[in-house]
Design a protein around this motif. Structure first.
Motif, PDB file in Angstrom:
ATOM      1  N   LEU A 395       0.863  -1.176   0.000  1.00 10.78           N
ATOM      2  CA  LEU A 395       0.000   0.000   0.000  1.00 10.78           C
ATOM      3  C   LEU A 395       0.902   1.229   0.000  1.00 10.78           C
ATOM      4  CD1 LEU A 395      -2.927   1.100   0.251  1.00 10.78           C
ATOM      5  CD2 LEU A 395      -2.499   1.258   2.708  1.00 10.78           C
ATOM      6  N   VAL A 396       0.866   1.996  -1.072  1.00  3.15           N
ATOM      7  CA  VAL A 396       1.670   3.211  -1.216  1.00  3.15           C
ATOM      8  C   VAL A 396       0.702   4.363  -1.455  1.00  3.15           C
ATOM      9  CG1 VAL A 396       3.486   4.357  -2.548  1.00  3.15           C
ATOM     10  CG2 VAL A 396       3.573   1.887  -2.180  1.00  3.15           C
ATOM     11  N   TRP A 397       0.992   5.509  -0.861  1.00  2.00           N
ATOM     12  CA  TRP A 397       0.091   6.644  -1.017  1.00  2.00           C
ATOM     13  C   TRP A 397       0.880   7.940  -1.215  1.00  2.00           C
ATOM     14  CZ3 TRP A 397       0.740   3.894   3.538  1.00  2.00           C
ATOM     15  CH2 TRP A 397       1.380   4.577   4.585  1.00  2.00           C
ATOM     16  N   ARG A 398       0.197   8.908  -1.829  1.00  2.00           N
ATOM     17  CA  ARG A 398       0.756  10.256  -1.947  1.00  2.00           C
ATOM     18  C   ARG A 398       0.642  10.919  -0.579  1.00  2.00           C
ATOM     19  NH1 ARG A 398      -2.699  13.123  -4.672  1.00  2.00           N
ATOM     20  NH2 ARG A 398      -4.243  11.482  -4.951  1.00  2.00           N
ATOM     21  N   SER A 399       1.704  11.476  -0.101  1.00  2.00           N
ATOM     22  CA  SER A 399       1.723  12.035   1.248  1.00  2.00           C
ATOM     23  C   SER A 399       0.607  13.060   1.432  1.00  2.00           C
ATOM     24  CB  SER A 399       3.070  12.699   1.533  1.00  2.00           C
ATOM     25  OG  SER A 399       3.059  13.291   2.820  1.00  2.00           O
ATOM     26  N   ALA A 400      -0.053  12.979   2.589  1.00  2.00           N
ATOM     27  CA  ALA A 400      -1.129  13.917   2.919  1.00  2.00           C
ATOM     28  C   ALA A 400      -0.641  14.993   3.879  1.00  2.00           C
ATOM     29  CB  ALA A 400      -2.308  13.159   3.524  1.00  2.00           C
ATOM     30  N   LEU A 401       0.667  15.117   4.019  1.00  2.00           N
ATOM     31  CA  LEU A 401       1.246  16.065   4.969  1.00  2.00           C
ATOM     32  C   LEU A 401       1.956  17.193   4.242  1.00  2.00           C
ATOM     33  CD1 LEU A 401       2.786  13.498   7.461  1.00  2.00           C
ATOM     34  CD2 LEU A 401       0.695  14.812   7.790  1.00  2.00           C
ATOM     35  N   ALA A 402       1.802  18.402   4.773  1.00  2.00           N
ATOM     36  CA  ALA A 402       2.535  19.540   4.233  1.00  2.00           C
ATOM     37  C   ALA A 402       3.995  19.451   4.673  1.00  2.00           C
ATOM     38  CB  ALA A 402       1.913  20.846   4.723  1.00  2.00           C
ATOM     39  N   GLU A 403       4.836  20.243   4.053  1.00  2.00           N
ATOM     40  CA  GLU A 403       6.256  20.250   4.385  1.00  2.00           C
ATOM     41  C   GLU A 403       6.458  20.502   5.875  1.00  2.00           C
ATOM     42  OE1 GLU A 403      10.281  19.919   3.630  1.00  2.00           O
ATOM     43  OE2 GLU A 403       8.670  19.715   2.157  1.00  2.00           O
ATOM     44  N   GLY A 404       7.137  19.584   6.555  1.00  2.00           N
ATOM     45  CA  GLY A 404       7.422  19.731   7.979  1.00  2.00           C
ATOM     46  C   GLY A 404       6.275  19.370   8.900  1.00  2.00           C
ATOM     47  N   GLU A 405       5.094  19.042   8.362  1.00  2.00           N
ATOM     48  CA  GLU A 405       3.948  18.704   9.209  1.00  2.00           C
ATOM     49  C   GLU A 405       4.119  17.312   9.814  1.00  2.00           C
ATOM     50  OE1 GLU A 405      -0.941  18.231   8.903  1.00  2.00           O
ATOM     51  OE2 GLU A 405       0.280  18.548   7.103  1.00  2.00           O
ATOM     52  N   THR A 406       3.698  17.142  11.047  1.00  2.00           N
ATOM     53  CA  THR A 406       3.737  15.838  11.710  1.00  2.00           C
ATOM     54  C   THR A 406       2.332  15.489  12.183  1.00  2.00           C
ATOM     55  OG1 THR A 406       4.271  16.836  13.846  1.00  2.00           O
ATOM     56  CG2 THR A 406       6.121  16.139  12.464  1.00  2.00           C
ATOM     57  N   LEU A 407       2.172  14.248  12.631  1.00  2.00           N
ATOM     58  CA  LEU A 407       0.881  13.766  13.118  1.00  2.00           C
ATOM     59  C   LEU A 407       0.826  13.902  14.629  1.00  2.00           C
ATOM     60  CD1 LEU A 407       0.671  10.536  10.965  1.00  2.00           C
ATOM     61  CD2 LEU A 407      -0.592  12.645  10.576  1.00  2.00           C
ATOM     62  N   GLU A 408      -0.306  14.355  15.136  1.00  2.00           N
ATOM     63  CA  GLU A 408      -0.470  14.441  16.574  1.00  2.00           C
ATOM     64  C   GLU A 408      -0.560  13.042  17.157  1.00  2.00           C
ATOM     65  OE1 GLU A 408      -0.393  17.065  18.509  1.00  2.00           O
ATOM     66  OE2 GLU A 408       0.001  18.350  16.789  1.00  2.00           O
ATOM     67  N   PRO A 409       0.072  12.794  18.312  1.00  2.00           N
ATOM     68  CA  PRO A 409       0.011  11.459  18.913  1.00  2.00           C
ATOM     69  C   PRO A 409      -1.402  10.971  19.150  1.00  2.00           C
ATOM     70  CG  PRO A 409       1.681  12.788  20.006  1.00  2.00           C
ATOM     71  CD  PRO A 409       0.937  13.706  19.080  1.00  2.00           C
ATOM     72  N   SER A 410      -2.346  11.904  19.403  1.00  2.00           N
ATOM     73  CA  SER A 410      -3.713  11.498  19.706  1.00  2.00           C
ATOM     74  C   SER A 410      -4.591  11.393  18.473  1.00  2.00           C
ATOM     75  CB  SER A 410      -4.345  12.509  20.674  1.00  2.00           C
ATOM     76  OG  SER A 410      -4.350  13.803  20.079  1.00  2.00           O
ATOM     77  N   ALA A 411      -4.050  11.714  17.297  1.00  2.00           N
ATOM     78  CA  ALA A 411      -4.878  11.734  16.091  1.00  2.00           C
ATOM     79  C   ALA A 411      -5.473  10.363  15.821  1.00  2.00           C
ATOM     80  CB  ALA A 411      -4.050  12.186  14.887  1.00  2.00           C
ATOM     81  N   GLY A 412      -6.792  10.321  15.773  1.00  2.00           N
ATOM     82  CA  GLY A 412      -7.457   9.072  15.453  1.00  2.00           C
ATOM     83  C   GLY A 412      -7.399   8.040  16.550  1.00  2.00           C
TER      84      GLY A 412
END
Length: 571
Positions: A395-412
């Protein structure tokens, strides 16, 4: 004259997931097997074809009357692979480098597991000028929150020609991301799972990127991935490695060739360990016996492609893999299948980050129709659901993150289902359906599709819903037109069926099914949309609500415009 007795033909492909085909003297198909062959055939001349991934070899054999049994030696299939396997050109060039680099630890960023990444220039690209190779080693390693923790170009192990590089990291067990930058296409990512006590090995060759395909970078979508016990490293001469790669290629190609006999033998060995050893020794003995668990993971998913699924064997494989690896998302996903629901996937189970295998993702998405919490809103899985790219096993995807953006530990981390979900979803879907029906009534299907694709108000997922509704509406209209055109013989047939089966109640049930399947209501079910669009249920709920709001606004504007125009028309 009496026919000659059959002759038994036996052979092995040398790897459990390789395909063996038998053709007669007219090159007509006679028999098919996986891994090994044992079949009785009439005397004659045959061709035996061996196939493992991209490798193939044909062997002619004459079965003479009275021969009784003929055994063919296993061929030495030279399989093409991103991994430098013994026997292929990449193995000759970079096998020793990969073996040495994988046995070292170049950076300690955690404890308990290892990730080895090795990228090399593909044989077809080895004449390229050095200027086009500047992205070959542009592979970033991210944690589950999309924070960059390492980069392949930082690794100390490189080939003298700079056409291959390896980097081995000690990390905490868990899910990580690999990201590669593709010129003019953005960045692409995929998940990598690390397990306690194991080294996950990722081997990628190169591919061409850019409008003119003149930039060469890492080809992660077609990577070969193995697992080995920590400290052992990559073994290019190990037959298990070639077997595992053969299974990965079979899964990527969708051939349905499950190494079933090999899996049966492995499960028999697992049962023997449990029967003869003390319970406290099981884990260690399992790890010694099953040296490359990726073969089991590939094999389990290949079992799902078989025409007749062996559920008993699949259960055993899952239980053994869990004993070896603990909670691995590409194993736990298998337990979401309805036939394996009793194996127990907890109500709190969720996949905030996507799994490694595309087949695991398909199972998870389908299961969200009944368990939306599996892909929670706000999670990275939910964000990339409509951004998947390429085909193959991973499973490969186009990144959904902006430059330098990270995911919050609580996301989802938690899914809170909306109140009266069905009461909210179906009216929203009905609004979208009405909008599509009105648009189709006003013009051609093709024109509507072009308008939807060009309308910047709609997101990718909203366009997918609109196109699905447009497609089902068009299909239903064509089907109803065909029924009307043939109503005479259909009515006569229904009358006959009714006369014969009226007392059983089947006619009424059949009528209900037909009306349900032809009607829009069948297309509005969340379960149908989840499976058809490959969209998690939580994403579908939000998408349908947003889309209903947008098309309602469009309808309101159209009504207002008609109201303004009406007095002018009367004058």
């Amino acid at each position: 004259m009496a026919e000659s007795a059959p002759v038994r033909l036996k052979t092995s492909a040398g790897m459990p997931s390789a395909e063996i085909l038998v053709l007669d003297s007219n090159f007509q198909f006679v028999h098919r097997a996986v891994g090994s062959l044992d079949v009785a055939l009439a005397p004659g001349v045959y061709t035996v074809q061996y196939r493992a991934g991209s490798a193939a070899e044909d062997v002619a054999v004459a079965l003479r009357p009275g021969a009784g049994e003929v055994e063919l030696a296993a061929p030495k299939l030279q399989m093409q692979s991103p991994a430098p396997l013994a026997g292929n050109r990449a193995g000759a060039l970079y096998g020793e480098l990969a073996q040495t680099a994988s046995a070292e630890v170049h950076a300690r960023l955690g404890r308990g597991a290892e990730l080895f990444v090795f990228v090399r220039l593909a044989t077809a690209d080895n004449t390229q000028a050095a200027g086009t190779l500047n992205r070959l080693h542009d592979v970033a390693i991210l944690d589950a929150h999309a924070r960059r923790i390492a980069h392949l170009s930082d690794g100390p192990k490189r080939a003298l020609d700079d056409h291959a590089a390896g980097y081995n990291l000690e990390l905490d067990p868990g899910i990580y991301l690999l990201r590669v930058e593709a010129p003019e296409r953005g960045s692409f990512e995929q998940s990598i799972v690390l397990c306690e006590g194991w080294q996950t090995q990722v081997f990628a060759s190169s591919r061409r990127y850019g409008a003119e395909a003149n930039v060469i970078g890492a080809n992660l979508p077609e990577a070969a991935i193995f697992m080995a016990r920590r400290g052992r490293g990559f073994a290019p001469m190990d037959a298990n490695v070639a077997w595992t790669e053969s299974a990965r290629q079979a899964l990527a190609q969708g051939t349905g060739l499950a190494p079933e006999q090999h899996l049966r033998n492995a499960m028999a060995q697992a049962r023997e360990i449990r029967a003869r050893a003390a319970a406290e020794q099981w884990d260690e003995l399992f790890k010694v016996k099953f040296a490359n668990p990726m073969l089991g993971i590939y094999g389990a998913h290949l079992l799902l492609q078989a025409r007749e699924r062996n559920w008993v064997l699949l259960r055993e494989v899952i239980e053994t893999l869990e004993r070896l690896l603990g909670a691995h998302p590409d194993v736990t996903a298998l337990k979401l299948l309805p036939e394996l629901a009793d194996m127990g996937v907890g109500e709190s189970e969720s996949y905030a980050v996507p799994p490694m295998l595309r087949s695991s993702w398909s199972i998870i998405i389908a299961a969200t129709a009944g368990r939306p919490q599996l892909v929670p809103p706000g999670s990275y899985s939910e964000r990339v659901a409509d951004r998947t790219w390429d085909t193959g096993a991973w499973l490969v995807w186009r990144s959904a993150l902006a430059e330098g953006e990270t995911l919050e530990p609580s996301a989802g981390a938690r899914y809170e289902p909306p109140a009266a979900k069905a009461a909210e979803f179906e009216p929203a879907a009905a609004i979208v359906q009405r909008y599509v029906a009105q648009r189709l009534a006003a013009g051609e299907f093709g024109a509507m599709v072009k308008e939807i694709m060009a309308d910047t108000r709609f997101s990718d997922s909203e366009r997918a819903v609109l196109l699905y509704f447009a497609g089902t509406a068009g299909h239903a209209e064509r089907l109803l037109a065909a029924i009307r055109a043939n109503s005479g013989w259909i009515n006569r047939g229904l009358a006959f069926i009714h006369e014969k089966l009226a007392s059983t109640g089947l006619v009424q049930r059949a009528r209900e099914v037909i009306e349900s399947e032809l009607g829009w209501r069948a297309q509005l079910r969340a379960e149908r949309l989840v499976q058809s669009l490959g969209m998690p249920a939580a994403s579908l709920e939000r998408t349908m609500a947003a889309l209903a709001h947008k098309v309602s606004a469009t309808e309101a504007k159209a009504l207002a415009a008609r109201a303004v125009a009406a007095p002018e028309e009367r004058r």
